[in-house]
Scaffold this active site. Sequence first.
Site, PDB file in Angstrom:
ATOM      1  CG  ASN A 181     -17.226   7.986  -4.236  1.00  0.00           C
ATOM      2  OD1 ASN A 181     -17.599   7.729  -3.101  1.00  0.00           O
ATOM      3  ND2 ASN A 181     -17.466   9.146  -4.818  1.00  0.00           N
ATOM      4  CG  ASN A 206      -7.237   9.329  -4.574  1.00  0.00           C
ATOM      5  OD1 ASN A 206      -6.453   8.646  -3.938  1.00  0.00           O
ATOM      6  ND2 ASN A 206      -6.924   9.889  -5.732  1.00  0.00           N
ATOM      7  CG  ASP A 260      -7.581   8.056 -12.236  1.00  0.00           C
ATOM      8  OD1 ASP A 260      -6.338   7.998 -12.345  1.00  0.00           O
ATOM      9  OD2 ASP A 260      -8.159   8.934 -11.547  1.00  0.00           O
ATOM     10  NE  ARG A 261      -3.947  12.555 -14.929  1.00  0.00           N
ATOM     11  CZ  ARG A 261      -3.057  13.508 -14.659  1.00  0.00           C
ATOM     12  NH1 ARG A 261      -2.234  13.377 -13.635  1.00  0.00           N
ATOM     13  NH2 ARG A 261      -2.991  14.585 -15.422  1.00  0.00           N
TER      14      ARG A 261
END
Length: 260
Positions: A11, A9, A110-111
């Site tokens: 970078n 969100n 990402d998680r």
Amino acid sequence: MLLAIDAGNTNLVFALVHGDEIRTRWRIATDPRRTADEYVVWLRQLLDLEGYSTEDVSAVIIGTVVPRALHNLEVLSRKYFRVEPVIAGQGEAAWPVALDVDEPQNVGADRVLNAIAAHAKHGGDLIVIDFGTATTFDVVDYTGAYKGGIIAPGINLSLDALVAAAAKLPRIGIEAPRDSSVIGRTTQSQMLTGIYWGYVAMMEGLVTRMKAEIGRPVTVIATGGLATLFRQHTPVFDAIEPDLTIQGLALLYRRSQPRD
């Protein structure tokens, strides 16, 4: 070499990966309007500074939590690297772990990537804390399944909200306190105390509750740019893995490739 792209969100991180080694990485502010042509002008200069060129990239994998950014990254891969990108969580790169939650379709890429990499490196039951735009706490069980977690406001997001809402409060940088005192004597020191020690207390409290709920020995892994900032003042982390998401992308890419 593999070009792994993590679109967050705040970078985007571009990393060159050879085997298990991350050769180099670069970071740019996320802007869904940025075109493939803009990306490549920036990337070519950075590749050249490190002694590489676009010809050294033989594969691309993209993980994103910003859907609007995906199209231009796909164009970048096809037009300038001449490869079809692999998209984390889609097609041949579908998640290789169970998402044991009520809304698996809403779990951020990402998680899941963090869960894949953390399980591969550490095994057992895990809590992964990622310091990003949000601070996330993710539970991965001993089988590698993603079991859920917690989403809290990121430390910079919290600080920005505080400054925006209070006219007389100055903007400060996040840094580790010079001592363990929690009683500030200036406005800035009081703000730093509230943000820094408030986050330490939040992490320690939430991890304690999560461990009690899991009921088995747990390894706590931290990742994200601010992880090292907290390590010296709390024993809550068992390990810090600054490149966990990129490592997850590299692992997922290798698993997505056909085997002879």
